[in-house]
Write an enzyme that holds these catalytic residues in place. Sequence first.
Site, PDB file in Angstrom:
ATOM      1  N   LYS A 246       4.040   3.555  -6.551  1.00 34.81           N
ATOM      2  CA  LYS A 246       2.997   2.256  -6.750  1.00 34.81           C
ATOM      3  C   LYS A 246       2.629   2.029  -8.261  1.00 34.81           C
ATOM      4  CE  LYS A 246       1.617   3.434  -2.125  1.00 34.81           C
ATOM      5  NZ  LYS A 246       2.212   2.263  -1.339  1.00 34.81           N
TER       6      LYS A 246
ATOM      7  N   HIS B 186      -2.883   5.313  -3.244  1.00 32.59           N
ATOM      8  CA  HIS B 186      -3.154   4.097  -3.777  1.00 32.59           C
ATOM      9  C   HIS B 186      -4.212   4.127  -4.998  1.00 32.59           C
ATOM     10  CE1 HIS B 186      -1.262   0.991  -1.134  1.00 32.59           C
ATOM     11  NE2 HIS B 186      -1.413   2.066  -0.346  1.00 32.59           N
TER      12      HIS B 186
ATOM     13  N   SER C 155      -5.552   1.958   2.477  1.00 38.44           N
ATOM     14  CA  SER C 155      -4.714   0.773   2.152  1.00 38.44           C
ATOM     15  C   SER C 155      -4.895  -0.710   2.839  1.00 38.44           C
ATOM     16  CB  SER C 155      -3.332   1.309   2.267  1.00 38.44           C
ATOM     17  OG  SER C 155      -2.960   1.573   3.714  1.00 38.44           O
TER      18      SER C 155
END
Length: 393
Positions: free
Chosen positions: A240, A209, A181
């Site tokens: 996310k 991610h 990240s």
Amino acid sequence: MSEFLDLIDEQIEQLKNDNKYAERKILGSAQDTWAELDGKKKLILGCTNYLGLANDPDIKQYVKEIIDSFGCGTSSGPRIIGVTSLHRQLEQDLAKFTGQEDALLFNSAFLANVAAMTAFTGKEDIILSDELNHASIVDGARLSSARVQVYPHCDMKALENYLHQYQDCRQRMIVSDGVFSMDGDIVPLPDMVELAKKYHAVVVIDDAHATGVVGPGGKGTPALFNLENEVDILVGTLGKAIGGAAGGFIAGKQQVIDYLFQFGRPYRFTNTLPPTVIAVGIASLRKLQESPKILEQLWENAHYLKSGLSKLGYQIHPSQTPIVPVMIHDDTACLKLGQQLYEEGVFVQPYIYPVVPRGTARIRVILSAAHTREDLDYALSAFERLGRANGLI
């Protein structure tokens, strides 16, 4: 009690003296490319709403319909009567999406990582963890009774040395982020899988991610390398790209999921996510699969901003994803630029030591598919003006 509070006050004061005290920013609107923060409109370039679905009108409409059918919450844990048909649908959708046999939902990806390590390891085992892994992996490893060995970032030679060293352990578990990240780089999964086969190790990938972002159709890091069947435990998030709401999941072989249902303490001993949150996940996954151009737009935006910042003279860490680390290096200069950008209407997140290694302070920019070219030009203009004023470019 007074001594306890005095100790807390001392530590808080030290944070303030070191310019590391974090102030909460209050969101006063829906999370979107532009949002109200602390009462003022800001361009949001620091959140993980990768696909721009957190305020999508189609998804919101579906959630409104679901709340009429399933209510606000389950008032129960998953081992009692907390799992609805919606939960099971999303688990099956996620399993199919990631190329796994089944999946299990958790209240967060943090808890999923904790479950992955605490349920499957014991004192006879070793966990091998990348030095830049997410805090949830670090804490999950600490909470397990296994021995923990940290290896240098993406250093497969060092990893092999440790795998060889710990061959006498009952089980060797390799745990890594799929996308890191802070740097935006991707795990060298093919090399890791080869080592895992050679030393009979278990591979755990945290794809928080990467889910919805990386690989064909956003199916994640294993799909990027065509290695879906070679990852033993795949962790993902619904907080996310896939809706930006909440929740996490573990996907894998049927035996893995069945075992977690029986022994995963972070799964068993908490109420399940509310149906409305599950509905966000279902609708977001459907939207991504029906509208692949969303993902294309995300990557176009990432290329445009990276190119623009580089042309201005900023050093961009060689990210392989829509995470754009703008390297400032000096902590004080980084914090100052972050604050000035915020005052200019651009929300980004500055990161300094100890979140990142000393000398690697950076402004982390994260792109969304919903950002327009005008949005990105607005940000580039602010970066140029402030960068020149501060002698950074």
